[in-house]
Design an enzyme around this catalytic site. Structure first.
Site, PDB file in Angstrom:
ATOM      1  N   HIS A 205       0.801  -1.229   0.000  1.00 54.33           N
ATOM      2  CA  HIS A 205       0.000   0.000   0.000  1.00 54.33           C
ATOM      3  C   HIS A 205       0.832   1.277   0.000  1.00 54.33           C
ATOM      4  CE1 HIS A 205       1.109  -0.109   4.245  1.00 54.33           C
ATOM      5  NE2 HIS A 205       0.823   1.175   4.281  1.00 54.33           N
TER       6      HIS A 205
HETATM    7  C1  UD1 Z   1      -1.276   6.073   5.609  1.00 50.57           C
HETATM    8  C2  UD1 Z   1       0.126   6.521   6.024  1.00 50.57           C
HETATM    9  C3  UD1 Z   1       1.092   5.364   5.831  1.00 50.57           C
HETATM   10  C4  UD1 Z   1       0.632   4.135   6.580  1.00 50.57           C
HETATM   11  C5  UD1 Z   1      -0.804   3.801   6.197  1.00 50.57           C
HETATM   12  C6  UD1 Z   1      -1.309   2.701   7.091  1.00 50.57           C
HETATM   13  C7  UD1 Z   1       0.731   8.874   5.648  1.00 50.57           C
HETATM   14  C8  UD1 Z   1       1.461   9.804   4.781  1.00 50.57           C
HETATM   15  N1  UD1 Z   1       0.596   7.611   5.174  1.00 50.57           N
HETATM   16  O1  UD1 Z   1      -1.245   5.754   4.236  1.00 50.57           O
HETATM   17  O2  UD1 Z   1       2.357   5.728   6.359  1.00 50.57           O
HETATM   18  O3  UD1 Z   1       1.457   3.059   6.244  1.00 50.57           O
HETATM   19  O4  UD1 Z   1      -1.643   4.960   6.385  1.00 50.57           O
HETATM   20  O5  UD1 Z   1      -2.295   1.956   6.479  1.00 50.57           O
HETATM   21  O6  UD1 Z   1       0.284   9.244   6.702  1.00 50.57           O
HETATM   22  N2  UD1 Z   1      -8.814   5.468   2.158  1.00 50.57           N
HETATM   23  C9  UD1 Z   1     -10.023   4.839   2.327  1.00 50.57           C
HETATM   24  N3  UD1 Z   1     -10.458   4.628   3.603  1.00 50.57           N
HETATM   25  C10 UD1 Z   1      -9.764   5.021   4.690  1.00 50.57           C
HETATM   26  C11 UD1 Z   1      -8.532   5.653   4.517  1.00 50.57           C
HETATM   27  C12 UD1 Z   1      -8.069   5.873   3.226  1.00 50.57           C
HETATM   28  O7  UD1 Z   1     -10.704   4.496   1.369  1.00 50.57           O
HETATM   29  O8  UD1 Z   1     -10.213   4.777   5.813  1.00 50.57           O
HETATM   30  C13 UD1 Z   1      -8.303   5.689   0.781  1.00 50.57           C
HETATM   31  C14 UD1 Z   1      -8.604   7.095   0.258  1.00 50.57           C
HETATM   32  O9  UD1 Z   1      -8.821   6.977  -1.109  1.00 50.57           O
HETATM   33  C15 UD1 Z   1      -7.306   7.815   0.524  1.00 50.57           C
HETATM   34  C16 UD1 Z   1      -6.261   6.718   0.309  1.00 50.57           C
HETATM   35  O10 UD1 Z   1      -6.882   5.536   0.796  1.00 50.57           O
HETATM   36  O11 UD1 Z   1      -7.130   8.905  -0.335  1.00 50.57           O
HETATM   37  C17 UD1 Z   1      -4.969   6.972   1.047  1.00 50.57           C
HETATM   38  O12 UD1 Z   1      -5.212   7.233   2.429  1.00 50.57           O
HETATM   39  P1  UD1 Z   1      -4.157   8.063   3.318  1.00 50.57           P
HETATM   40  O13 UD1 Z   1      -4.602   8.094   4.721  1.00 50.57           O
HETATM   41  O14 UD1 Z   1      -3.857   9.351   2.654  1.00 50.57           O
HETATM   42  O15 UD1 Z   1      -2.835   7.243   3.188  1.00 50.57           O
HETATM   43  P2  UD1 Z   1      -2.564   5.695   3.389  1.00 50.57           P
HETATM   44  O16 UD1 Z   1      -2.155   5.133   2.072  1.00 50.57           O
HETATM   45  O17 UD1 Z   1      -3.677   5.071   4.125  1.00 50.57           O
HETATM   46  N1  UDP Z   2      -3.282  -5.268   9.447  1.00 45.26           N
HETATM   47  C1  UDP Z   2      -4.584  -5.679   9.717  1.00 45.26           C
HETATM   48  N2  UDP Z   2      -5.363  -6.088   8.661  1.00 45.26           N
HETATM   49  C2  UDP Z   2      -4.917  -6.100   7.373  1.00 45.26           C
HETATM   50  C3  UDP Z   2      -3.575  -5.692   7.120  1.00 45.26           C
HETATM   51  C4  UDP Z   2      -2.785  -5.277   8.172  1.00 45.26           C
HETATM   52  O1  UDP Z   2      -5.022  -5.679  10.863  1.00 45.26           O
HETATM   53  O2  UDP Z   2      -5.686  -6.468   6.471  1.00 45.26           O
HETATM   54  C5  UDP Z   2      -2.440  -4.776  10.565  1.00 45.26           C
HETATM   55  C6  UDP Z   2      -1.134  -5.489  10.758  1.00 45.26           C
HETATM   56  O3  UDP Z   2      -1.291  -6.585  11.639  1.00 45.26           O
HETATM   57  C7  UDP Z   2      -0.239  -4.411  11.347  1.00 45.26           C
HETATM   58  C8  UDP Z   2      -0.798  -3.127  10.783  1.00 45.26           C
HETATM   59  O4  UDP Z   2      -2.075  -3.441  10.254  1.00 45.26           O
HETATM   60  O5  UDP Z   2      -0.354  -4.359  12.757  1.00 45.26           O
HETATM   61  C9  UDP Z   2       0.089  -2.575   9.714  1.00 45.26           C
HETATM   62  O6  UDP Z   2      -0.515  -1.469   9.141  1.00 45.26           O
HETATM   63  P1  UDP Z   2      -0.175  -0.934   7.701  1.00 45.26           P
HETATM   64  O7  UDP Z   2       0.523  -1.968   6.921  1.00 45.26           O
HETATM   65  O8  UDP Z   2      -1.430  -0.364   7.158  1.00 45.26           O
HETATM   66  O9  UDP Z   2       0.766   0.324   8.024  1.00 45.26           O
HETATM   67  P2  UDP Z   2       2.341   0.487   8.244  1.00 45.26           P
HETATM   68  O10 UDP Z   2       2.756  -0.404   9.349  1.00 45.26           O
HETATM   69  O11 UDP Z   2       3.006   0.201   6.948  1.00 45.26           O
HETATM   70  O12 UDP Z   2       2.468   1.944   8.570  1.00 45.26           O
END
Ligand code: UD1
Ligand code: UDP
Length: 360
Positions: A205
């Site tokens: 992601h």
């Molecule tokens: C964010 C964090 C990333 C982290 C990830 C955990 C930043 C810069 N990035 O990335 O470090 O690894 O969270 O999962 O803070 N969206 C949904 N539903 C939601 C949230 C997001 O549909 O609940 C979609 C939206 O289209 C949104 C896109 O995902 O624009 C990205 O969401 P965003 O929170 O900007 O960044 P993540 O990729 O989730």
């Molecule tokens: N995780 C979860 N369900 C999923 C994928 C990940 O509960 O379908 C949990 C995973 O166990 C870990 C956390 O989400 O604790 C990691 O989050 P993510 O990969 O979104 O973010 P990052 O760690 O890269 O910031």
């Protein structure tokens, strides 16, 4: 001492869970401020429900949009609440926009900041997370480094040793608390139609992978070839960001078993029984290492180098050949490493440090 826990995304909720539990158990004066960066049920509410966490007192609903828009909404909303609530300390965890916004709003109001999981560096300034880490560490008053290596990085950047504590990573606490309940509640064969050791698990992601068409396509091809070569499914609980981009690419992903993001208990079970994990997630690299499952990281760098040093993880980047070779190498690795992320008492340690310093 009044504490504000500021969080906004899936990994922050999971890694703050042990600390929220301790604050609750100690009857500390605290409240949770959710920025709303993550808002979909499977990325947010499911974790509060499953881990029976105290619900946020505030939700700013500041999620999505450009980095500047999202961060600006968070800063404005957080500032208002902090002015009203007047906490003595704000606690943030990790490296998301919510973390940086929480720390910045607090420090400008003269409120102390505690950064959980301080001192991680990928040294890749193209990653938004790296910018968030550096800023947060350099404005925090308490830096809770998960490992001695992270502490050394902070000291090397001139951060004073009086502010820096090695606590372990709260994910070890979370796994210690939730792995058994997960084992009791989730059966991967009935819930996911999977047999232990007979599948690969993947998550993907990160912005630097998904938002670069060549990289994203190449990684998907690599995963597909891994599935084909070993005749095992690659299960991919897909983040909404990746789902959106994959749909726009219109690419076929027949070899991948794409499922919705799952709850924490299900994910722990999927990880525990996987033959190997391929991921670009920070948290999943740590969990694979803690659970003793070999990991292939779909990135060119990692801010978790401890996992590489002990042989639990390998950097594959995005090239198909490299994903295949790295998978082969990791499938041959012995999995008897000892993880470097602490003893499962990080949250307690963090609470004791701030209670002692703030209450005297
Ligand atoms: C964010 C964090 C990333 C982290 C990830 C955990 C930043 C810069 N990035 O990335 O470090 O690894 O969270 O999962 O803070 N969206 C949904 N539903 C939601 C949230 C997001 O549909 O609940 C979609 C939206 O289209 C949104 C896109 O995902 O624009 C990205 O969401 P965003 O929170 O900007 O960044 P993540 O990729 O989730
Ligand atoms: N995780 C979860 N369900 C999923 C994928 C990940 O509960 O379908 C949990 C995973 O166990 C870990 C956390 O989400 O604790 C990691 O989050 P993510 O990969 O979104 O973010 P990052 O760690 O890269 O910031």
């Amino acid at each position: 001492m009044k504490i504000s826990v500021i969080l906004g995304t899936r990994p922050e909720i999971i890694k703050m869970a042990p600390l929220l539990k301790i604050l609750e158990a100690k009857r500390a004066d605290f409240f949770t401020l959710h920025t709303g960066q993550h808002y979909s049920y499977q990325l947010d509410t499911v974790f509060f429900e499953q881990m029976a966490l105290p619900r946020p007192k505030y939700n700013l609903e500041a999620g999505s949009g450009s980095h500047a828009e999202e961060t600006a909404r968070m800063l404005t909303g957080i500032e208002k609440i902090l002015l009203d609530e007047k906490p003595n300390i704000v606690l943030v965890e990790g490296d998301t926009n919510s973390v940086m916004a929480g720390a910045l709003a607090a420090v400008k109001l003269g409120i102390k900041v505690g950064h959980v999981e301080a001192g991680l560096r990928s040294y890749d300034r193209n990653m938004p997370e790296e910018i968030n880490r550096v800023i947060t560490d350099h404005i925090a008053d308490y830096l809770f480094a998960p490992t001695p290596k992270a502490k050394q990085i902070l000291l090397g950047e001139g951060i004073s040793k009086e502010k820096t504590y090695v606590t372990g990573n709260t994910i070890v606490d979370a796994i210690g608390q939730y792995l058994e309940p997960a084992r009791r509640k989730i059966d991967i064969s009935s819930q996911f139609k999977l047999k232990p050791q007979k599948y690969f698990l993947s998550t993907l992601h990160r912005q630097e992978n998904t938002d670069n068409k060549e990289r994203f396509t190449s990684i998907l091809e690599g995963l597909s070839e891994v599935a084909e070569k070993y005749r095992l499914p690659v299960v991919y609980p897909i983040h909404p960001r990746s789902r959106k981009i994959m749909e726009s690419l219109g690419r076929k992903t027949n070899n991948l078993k794409i499922i919705e993001p799952v709850d924490f208990f299900s994910f722990l079970q999927l990880e525990s029984h996987a033959r190997l994990i391929l991921t670009d997630s920070g948290g999943v690299q740590e969990e694979a290492c803690i659970l003793g499952i070999p990991c292939v990281t779909l990135r060119d760098n990692t801010e978790r180098p401890e996992t590489l040093d002990i042989g639990a993880n390998i950097l594959a980047g995005a090239a198909v050949e490299s994903i295949l070779t790295s998978t082969e190498i990791m499938l041959d690795r012995k999995t008897d490493w000892v993880h470097p992320f602490g003893d499962g008492h990080a949250a307690e340690r963090i609470f004791n440090i701030i209670a002692e310093a703030e209450n005297g």
